[in-house]
Design an enzyme around this catalytic site. Sequence first.
Site, PDB file in Angstrom:
ATOM      1  N   GLU A  39       0.158   3.609   1.749  1.00 13.13           N
ATOM      2  CA  GLU A  39       0.223   4.039   3.157  1.00 13.13           C
ATOM      3  C   GLU A  39       1.625   3.799   3.732  1.00 13.13           C
ATOM      4  O   GLU A  39       1.992   4.398   4.742  1.00 13.13           O
ATOM      5  CB  GLU A  39      -0.798   3.270   3.996  1.00 13.13           C
ATOM      6  CG  GLU A  39      -2.179   3.891   4.004  1.00 13.13           C
ATOM      7  CD  GLU A  39      -2.244   5.216   4.742  1.00 13.13           C
ATOM      8  OE1 GLU A  39      -1.875   5.263   5.920  1.00 13.13           O
ATOM      9  OE2 GLU A  39      -2.657   6.218   4.131  1.00 13.13           O
ATOM     10  N   SER A  76       0.814  -1.224   0.000  1.00 12.87           N
ATOM     11  CA  SER A  76       0.000   0.000   0.000  1.00 12.87           C
ATOM     12  C   SER A  76       0.842   1.266   0.000  1.00 12.87           C
ATOM     13  O   SER A  76       1.912   1.327   0.616  1.00 12.87           O
ATOM     14  CB  SER A  76      -0.864  -0.009   1.261  1.00 12.87           C
ATOM     15  OG  SER A  76      -1.413   1.260   1.498  1.00 12.87           O
ATOM     16  N   TYR A  86      -1.540   0.290  10.646  1.00 10.77           N
ATOM     17  CA  TYR A  86      -1.808  -0.323   9.328  1.00 10.77           C
ATOM     18  C   TYR A  86      -0.584  -0.188   8.428  1.00 10.77           C
ATOM     19  O   TYR A  86      -0.122  -1.162   7.827  1.00 10.77           O
ATOM     20  CB  TYR A  86      -3.028   0.361   8.684  1.00 10.77           C
ATOM     21  CG  TYR A  86      -3.268  -0.064   7.246  1.00 10.77           C
ATOM     22  CD1 TYR A  86      -4.026  -1.189   6.945  1.00 10.77           C
ATOM     23  CD2 TYR A  86      -2.723   0.665   6.187  1.00 10.77           C
ATOM     24  CE1 TYR A  86      -4.234  -1.582   5.618  1.00 10.77           C
ATOM     25  CE2 TYR A  86      -2.923   0.282   4.869  1.00 10.77           C
ATOM     26  CZ  TYR A  86      -3.682  -0.846   4.591  1.00 10.77           C
ATOM     27  OH  TYR A  86      -3.883  -1.223   3.279  1.00 10.77           O
TER      28      TYR A  86
END
Length: 324
Positions: free
Chosen positions: A125, A123, A147
């Site tokens: 992220e 990701s 996460y």
Amino acid sequence: MKTALITGITGQDGSYLAEFLLKKNYKVIGVMRRSSTTTHERIEHILDKITLAQADMHDQGSLINLIEEYQPTEVYNLAAQSFVHSSWNQPILTGDVNALGVTRLLETIRYVNPKIRFYQASSSEMFGKVQEIPQNEKTPFYPRSPYGVAKVYGHWITVNYRESFNIFASSGILFNHESPRRGLEFVTRKISDGVARIKLGLSDRLNLGNLDAQRDWGFAGDFVEAMWLMLQQSEPNNYVIGTGETHSVREFCEIAFDYVGLEYEKYVINDEHNFRPAEVDLLISDPSQAMKDLGWKYKVSFKELVKMMVDADLNRLEYHHYSN
Ligand code: NAP
Ligand code: G4F
């Protein structure tokens, strides 16, 4: 016939990837965890074309049984606790599924059949507090949530199984991708659903958090093709997948409200509950490596995506409203 096994089949990406692979004539095995209720909503229309199997990313034995029974050619690991906001409330669960779960699956492949090709859903992220603009495969990671931290682990364990055990393991660093099948808690879907409710007179406000956050948003249906392309290459690798454009949450609101003839300022309310302990302010991809090696490029533009999502929520809510 090739067999693809997809963890996270009930999720947004799992449903689009299954559709895509069926069109490519794959036998598709969809992995679900046990639930007290049905979670088929996104795959209802293809249930007769795929095989569903039960396993949980927390449970090594269930993964071993799965891979032994179905002997897939390709494994797409999409299962995750995917909501960043929840990862501060459930950091240990998030780490167990999104980080250790990847190791469990890779260990299973290593022992059962190391020839299986593996895709890991990494990701953007992981870039978090970005160290470079735009972000590419070489940009250092600086995750800003449990996460993001767990996804960095998942990414690096994928690279390590590739380099240590010669497993064909590729990591797709995907930027945000959305669709009418996006979970209602994510900001794009929250906005499209909110706009539709307000337009139909079912609601009169929309509570949001940080309107200044910027994301590189694409259409999920376009992005699953890149996952497949990564596993068709002669060598495994890491690829950044995104549109190369960034837009703010405010801009998403403006376009979505404007599309139905409303002004977002009259309905959007700033709500502290929707702010996060740490924010990722800006994400923008440099997908040039994927364009060059995979020949991949997104098709649906940002504005088309916003309109597609608003239209879908208007249709869904109108149908429920008038059929009840
Ligand atoms: P999603 O809609 O939230 O789907 C997640 C899937 O994982 C669901 O099928 C869920 O099952 C399953 N799952 C969760 N915990 C599990 C467990 N313990 N065992 C087995 N399955 C479990 O997410 P998505 O948007 O499709 O994303 C797919 C993957 O890509 C995720 O790994 C996500 O982190 C990653 N990713 C997404 C984006 C994006 O913008 N969408 C961007 C980059 C990376 P239930 O239905 O039972 O909950
Ligand atoms: O839609 P979001 O919750 O997605 P986020 O955090 O970017 O994560 C998604 O994309 C990642 C890829 O970069 C995936 F890995 C991950 O699994 C997931 O699919 O939030 C987007 C932005 C954030 O900056 C958030 O603070 O929108 C901001 N925001 C503002 N108000 C809000 C809200 N987010 C949510 N969910 N709800 C709000 O009310």
